[in-house]
Design an enzyme around this catalytic site. Structure first.
Site, PDB file in Angstrom:
ATOM      1  N   ASP A  42       0.824  -1.196   0.000  1.00  0.00           N
ATOM      2  CA  ASP A  42       0.000   0.000   0.000  1.00  0.00           C
ATOM      3  C   ASP A  42       0.865   1.256   0.000  1.00  0.00           C
ATOM      4  OD1 ASP A  42      -2.627   0.392  -0.141  1.00  0.00           O
ATOM      5  OD2 ASP A  42      -2.929   0.734   2.019  1.00  0.00           O
ATOM      6  N   SER A  43       1.872   1.277   0.878  1.00  0.00           N
ATOM      7  CA  SER A  43       2.753   2.443   0.978  1.00  0.00           C
ATOM      8  C   SER A  43       3.532   2.612  -0.324  1.00  0.00           C
ATOM      9  CB  SER A  43       3.742   2.286   2.131  1.00  0.00           C
ATOM     10  OG  SER A  43       3.087   1.826   3.272  1.00  0.00           O
ATOM     11  N   SER A  88       2.893  -5.422 -17.336  1.00  0.00           N
ATOM     12  CA  SER A  88       2.268  -5.310 -16.030  1.00  0.00           C
ATOM     13  C   SER A  88       0.786  -4.964 -16.252  1.00  0.00           C
ATOM     14  CB  SER A  88       2.992  -4.210 -15.258  1.00  0.00           C
ATOM     15  OG  SER A  88       2.538  -4.196 -13.946  1.00  0.00           O
ATOM     16  N   LYS A 121      -6.517 -12.043  -9.285  1.00  0.00           N
ATOM     17  CA  LYS A 121      -5.149 -11.544  -9.469  1.00  0.00           C
ATOM     18  C   LYS A 121      -4.301 -12.238  -8.410  1.00  0.00           C
ATOM     19  CE  LYS A 121      -2.441  -7.352 -10.149  1.00  0.00           C
ATOM     20  NZ  LYS A 121      -1.281  -7.717  -9.368  1.00  0.00           N
ATOM     21  N   ARG A 142       9.885 -12.423 -15.171  1.00  0.00           N
ATOM     22  CA  ARG A 142       9.447 -11.300 -15.984  1.00  0.00           C
ATOM     23  C   ARG A 142      10.572 -10.280 -16.199  1.00  0.00           C
ATOM     24  NH1 ARG A 142       4.568  -7.358 -14.285  1.00  0.00           N
ATOM     25  NH2 ARG A 142       5.995  -6.951 -12.581  1.00  0.00           N
ATOM     26  N   GLU A 176       1.431 -17.160 -12.961  1.00  0.00           N
ATOM     27  CA  GLU A 176       1.962 -16.700 -11.679  1.00  0.00           C
ATOM     28  C   GLU A 176       2.475 -17.885 -10.858  1.00  0.00           C
ATOM     29  OE1 GLU A 176       1.756 -13.483 -11.711  1.00  0.00           O
ATOM     30  OE2 GLU A 176       1.812 -12.693  -9.673  1.00  0.00           O
ATOM     31  N   LYS A 326      -7.759  -3.554  -7.830  1.00  0.00           N
ATOM     32  CA  LYS A 326      -6.973  -3.903  -6.641  1.00  0.00           C
ATOM     33  C   LYS A 326      -7.855  -4.006  -5.391  1.00  0.00           C
ATOM     34  CE  LYS A 326      -2.840  -3.683  -6.114  1.00  0.00           C
ATOM     35  NZ  LYS A 326      -1.451  -3.904  -6.394  1.00  0.00           N
ATOM     36  N   CYS A 436       0.315 -22.858  33.183  1.00  0.00           N
ATOM     37  CA  CYS A 436       0.539 -22.715  34.618  1.00  0.00           C
ATOM     38  C   CYS A 436       0.383 -24.096  35.248  1.00  0.00           C
ATOM     39  CB  CYS A 436      -0.488 -21.754  35.211  1.00  0.00           C
ATOM     40  SG  CYS A 436      -0.462 -21.748  37.012  1.00  0.00           S
TER      41      CYS A 436
HETATM   42  S1  IVH Z   1      -2.525 -10.756 -17.013  1.00  0.00           S
HETATM   43  C1  IVH Z   1      -0.726  -8.663 -20.387  1.00  0.00           C
HETATM   44  N1  IVH Z   1      -3.769 -12.141 -15.170  1.00  0.00           N
HETATM   45  O1  IVH Z   1      -0.191  -9.186 -11.961  1.00  0.00           O
HETATM   46  C2  IVH Z   1      -1.426  -9.160 -19.199  1.00  0.00           C
HETATM   47  N2  IVH Z   1      -1.767 -11.020 -14.583  1.00  0.00           N
HETATM   48  O2  IVH Z   1       0.303  -6.345 -11.544  1.00  0.00           O
HETATM   49  C3  IVH Z   1      -0.558  -9.219 -18.036  1.00  0.00           C
HETATM   50  N3  IVH Z   1      -1.098 -11.349 -12.258  1.00  0.00           N
HETATM   51  O3  IVH Z   1       2.462  -8.951 -14.193  1.00  0.00           O
HETATM   52  C4  IVH Z   1      -0.899 -10.112 -16.997  1.00  0.00           C
HETATM   53  N4  IVH Z   1      -2.765 -12.658 -11.692  1.00  0.00           N
HETATM   54  O4  IVH Z   1       2.292 -11.063 -12.692  1.00  0.00           O
HETATM   55  C5  IVH Z   1      -2.718 -11.359 -15.472  1.00  0.00           C
HETATM   56  N5  IVH Z   1      -4.950 -13.415 -13.645  1.00  0.00           N
HETATM   57  C6  IVH Z   1      -3.910 -12.644 -13.932  1.00  0.00           C
HETATM   58  C7  IVH Z   1      -2.935 -12.320 -12.971  1.00  0.00           C
HETATM   59  C8  IVH Z   1      -1.876 -11.493 -13.337  1.00  0.00           C
HETATM   60  C9  IVH Z   1      -1.657 -12.070 -11.280  1.00  0.00           C
HETATM   61  C10 IVH Z   1       0.121 -10.545 -12.095  1.00  0.00           C
HETATM   62  C11 IVH Z   1       1.089 -10.644 -13.253  1.00  0.00           C
HETATM   63  C12 IVH Z   1       1.213  -9.224 -13.724  1.00  0.00           C
HETATM   64  C13 IVH Z   1       0.883  -8.463 -12.478  1.00  0.00           C
HETATM   65  C14 IVH Z   1       0.498  -7.018 -12.736  1.00  0.00           C
END
Ligand code: IVH
Length: 700
Positions: A42-43, A88, A121, A142, A176, A326, A436
């Site tokens: 978050d930070s 990303s 995600k 990556r 992932e 998010k 105890c």
């Molecule tokens: S799609 C071009 N799908 O989140 C599309 N990414 O913050 C790119 N991630 O680099 C990725 N779950 O490492 C996609 N269901 C998901 C994901 C996912 C986790 C990660 C991935 C990406 C990062 C971006």
């Protein structure tokens, strides 16, 4: 859903900006290499947001190593070029931001996107797995998005990423790598046994493990695919197939090839038509988050059709056809300011961390569980440490690990008590959880208040302050003494008039008829709570049968294993004098509706011997039932424990979590994630009224 509410910092001058870029770069480097970052997610997000805001106002001062606009904040490089950039994702935090984003995609491609793919995600690390003729040949991180690090040494340690596909195809699987919660616990156990410091969280553990070469041990990780793409050697027709399939079909193909996808988790990817449906699914996944066996930090929404994706295109950092919604951070770094040692009703001495208050997922966290003294030693925690604190849903906050490199040298060791903090007696430290030596007699007030509580003996008028009076007057030394209290003794207490005395005596008299399960629970046998007491009572039916059970017989009760059984048997032996006194006072010692085991209690049943107390008939026979939300109508007055008792009386099994094995979920008002999960798994739902009808014969 909670959203990111804390505002980003604003830099007063260029020097502050320079410092911020340095801090963010360091944090990003630690994040992607498995080290512990000085900033929680978050930070970090807020810092980068502030850096971007400063750069927008002062474009001439942008530093070359600024993390903005770069994959992985520019923190990592590698030497294996990617055939297509590994991008990303851009983020949104609110439904409004999401809707605005969908509108911008529509403007860009000149049409509405009508098919969205919504998936979790996953909170791990992106990896590219190259398959040649169906064989896994290379694993690449990556990196900076254009080139990554070769981590092929990890092949064979990642579940869900097979060495061989079901078809001899040449392609790249992207997805992932993470550690499930169980894998994380296992990794830390193995790592600390080898003298290493524990990883702060599963993500960190996956990052560190993936990059580690030549370790004396290997620990498993898990892979979930979220993309498939052709490699230069992929046959033209196969490449065409991969680049034109809708995203949902692409991931189904990945699963057919033997690669793991989120499809077989509680949060499978789904294809939906409209923004409203997408937002509803986002809520659903968010509600399931706390119960998932792996970490997610958001929900990814992608245009499902290849044509839409191609029309939208990609920027240097992220595709324009996908977005990460998010979720609020469930982990924060804060300071450990103290440790309290509390003695529970059974004499267990439990440490609790006192923290500098920190806001996590919408609530202020001031305390966290520390389990037991060896846990403190294993984590090498010190007072004054910056610690990573984790809290998800209604889970009790826990400390994951100290952030060792933030130590200033002023941290102090945590002092362990030498005598019981409650009564000053010696401590039995022979087991992981210290106790105890006086056991349940140590904190008599706590154990008696618990015994008198609504879900145990249910003695109205015997609250904690009355218990204190009784103990201080020397009238009770164990729960059995409650049943021999006389009218004169009670009248002799302060604030005890005739009416309250008679009421209390009547309540004590009524408590004598409580079922055995509640009497057993009131005794405070170590290792047994409410549901375990009910299981024991239903299995053995009478106190005599319970007491004549040896460890072997005790293990026949569901949920009692080799470790717990001898403890329970020993505890019951220790409680013999109290149990005798209870019997002498006429306290009920049998469980209504239960029949004793047919085999002698000391002999384990033969494998084909099905005769057990479970063979009763009732409206919920063989069903596993979960109750969630507020009960109404005829069930309104029932505590959760009483609901569970009712389910078990009706022949069912009560459970607190929804799984594939759940038969029915009773969902009252305010039901949240458990109802959602039942819906996702297609489990039968009942309102409190419907359930009351089902068990009406048992409601008196
Ligand atoms: S799609 C071009 N799908 O989140 C599309 N990414 O913050 C790119 N991630 O680099 C990725 N779950 O490492 C996609 N269901 C998901 C994901 C996912 C986790 C990660 C991935 C990406 C990062 C971006």
């Amino acid at each position: 859903m909670a959203h990111m509410t804390t505002s980003a910092p604003v830099f007063v001058d260029a020097a502050a900006y320079v410092q911020a870029v340095e801090d963010a770069s360091k944090a990003a480097a630690a994040y992607y290499s498995g080290g512990t970052s000085a900033l929680d997610d978050d930070s970090y997000d807020r810092l980068v947001w502030a850096i971007a805001a400063f750069e927008a106002e002062h474009p001439e001062q942008v530093l070359p190593d600024s993390p903005t606009g770069k994959v992985a904040g520019g923190a990592v490089q590698g030497d294996v070029p990617h055939t297509a950039a590994m991008l990303s994702l851009d983020n949104v935090f609110t439904p409004e931001e999401f809707t605005t984003w969908t509108a911008s995609v529509a403007r860009r491609i000149d049409r509405e996107v009508t098919r969205w793919n919504v998936q979790p995600k996953l909170d791990g690390l992106a990896i590219a797995a190259r398959y040649t003729d169906g064989h896994l040949t290379r694993l690449v991180t990556r990196g900076d998005g254009t080139a990554g690090e070769d981590v092929s040494h990890a092949i064979g340690t990642i579940e869900g990423l097979p060495g061989r596909l079901t078809e001899p195809v040449t392609l790249e699987v992207r997805g992932e790598v993470l550690m499930t919660n169980d894998q994380f616990e296992h990794a830390n156990t193995v790592r600390t046994a080898h003298g290493g410091a524990p990883f702060a969280n599963p993500r960190n553990a996956a990052a560190g493990t993936l990059r580690a070469k030549d370790r004396a041990y290997t620990v498993p990780m898990t892979f979930f695919a979220y993309g498939l793409l052709p490699l230069p050697d992929t046959a033209a027709d196969a490449a065409e197939h991969l680049t034109t399939l809708p995203h949902g079909d692409l991931l189904r193909y990945a699963a057919d090839l033997g690669v793991r996808t989120p499809a077989d988790t509680q949060v499978p990817g789904v294809t939906l038509d409209g923004v409203e449906d997408v937002l509803a699914r986002v809520e659903e996944i968010a509600a399931l988050r706390a119960e998932l066996p792996f970490g997610i930090d958001g929900i990814v929404v992608k245009a499902d059709l290849a044509a839409d994706q191609q029309a939208a295109g990609s920027g240097s950092r992220a595709p324009r056809w996908a977005i990460a919604f998010k979720l609020p951070a469930v982990e924060k770094i804060t300071k450990l300011v103290g440790v309290e040692w509390n003695v529970g009703r059974t004499g267990i001495i439990a440490p609790r961390a006192v923290l500098e208050p920190v806001d996590i997922d919408g609530s202020t966290v001031t305390y966290a569980t520390l389990h037991n003294p060896s846990d403190i030693t294993r984590r090498d925690l010190r007072l004054g440490d910056q610690v990573m604190v984790y809290k998800a849903g209604d889970i009790i906050p826990r400390i994951e690990a100290p952030v060792a490199h933030l130590r200033t040298g002023d941290e102090q060791p945590i002092a362990f008590p030498e005598v019981c903090p409650q009564c000053g007696s010696a401590i039995d430290a022979s087991e992981q959880r210290w106790r105890c030596e006086r056991g349940r007699d140590c904190h008599l007030v706590a154990s008696l208040s618990y015994a008198a509580g609504r879900d145990q003996l249910d003695i109205e008028g015997l609250g904690a302050s009355r218990v204190v009076q009784l103990v201080e007057a020397g009238l009770v030394a164990d729960i059995a003494d409650l049943f021999t209290l006389t009218r004169d003794q009670l009248l002799g207490l302060e604030r005890m008039g005739e009416t309250s005395t008679d009421n209390l005596l009547a309540a004590i008299e009524a408590a004598k008829t409580q079922p055995l399960s509640r009497v057993l629970c009131a005794l405070g046998v170590r290792g047994t709570g409410r549901s375990m007491s009910r299981r024991i009572a239903r299995h053995f039916a009478t106190m005599d049968h319970i007491r004549s059970a040896d460890a072997n017989a005790m293990q026949q009760v569901e949920g009692i294993g080799t470790e717990k059984a001898p403890v329970i048997v020993a505890e019951l032996a220790e409680l013999a004098p109290v149990i005798e006194k209870l019997i002498a006072s006429g306290v009920n010692m049998s469980e209504p509706g239960a029949t004793p085991p047919t085999t002698p209690p000391t002999t384990p049943p033969a494998p084909d011997d099905e005769a057990d107390t479970d063979e009763q008939t009732g409206p919920l026979d063989g069903m596993t039932v979960v109750v969630t939300g507020a009960m109404t109508g005829p069930l309104e007055q029932l505590t959760r424990n009483e609901m569970n008792e009712l389910i078990e009386r009706a022949g069912g099994k009560s459970s607190s979590s929804v799984s594939k094995r759940t038969s029915l979920v009773v969902a009252g008002e305010g039901a949240g994630s458990k109802r959602t999960k039942a819906e996702t798994l297609g489990i039968r739902l009942a309102t409190p009224d419907e359930f009351a009808d089902l068990v009406s014969a048992l409601l008196t």
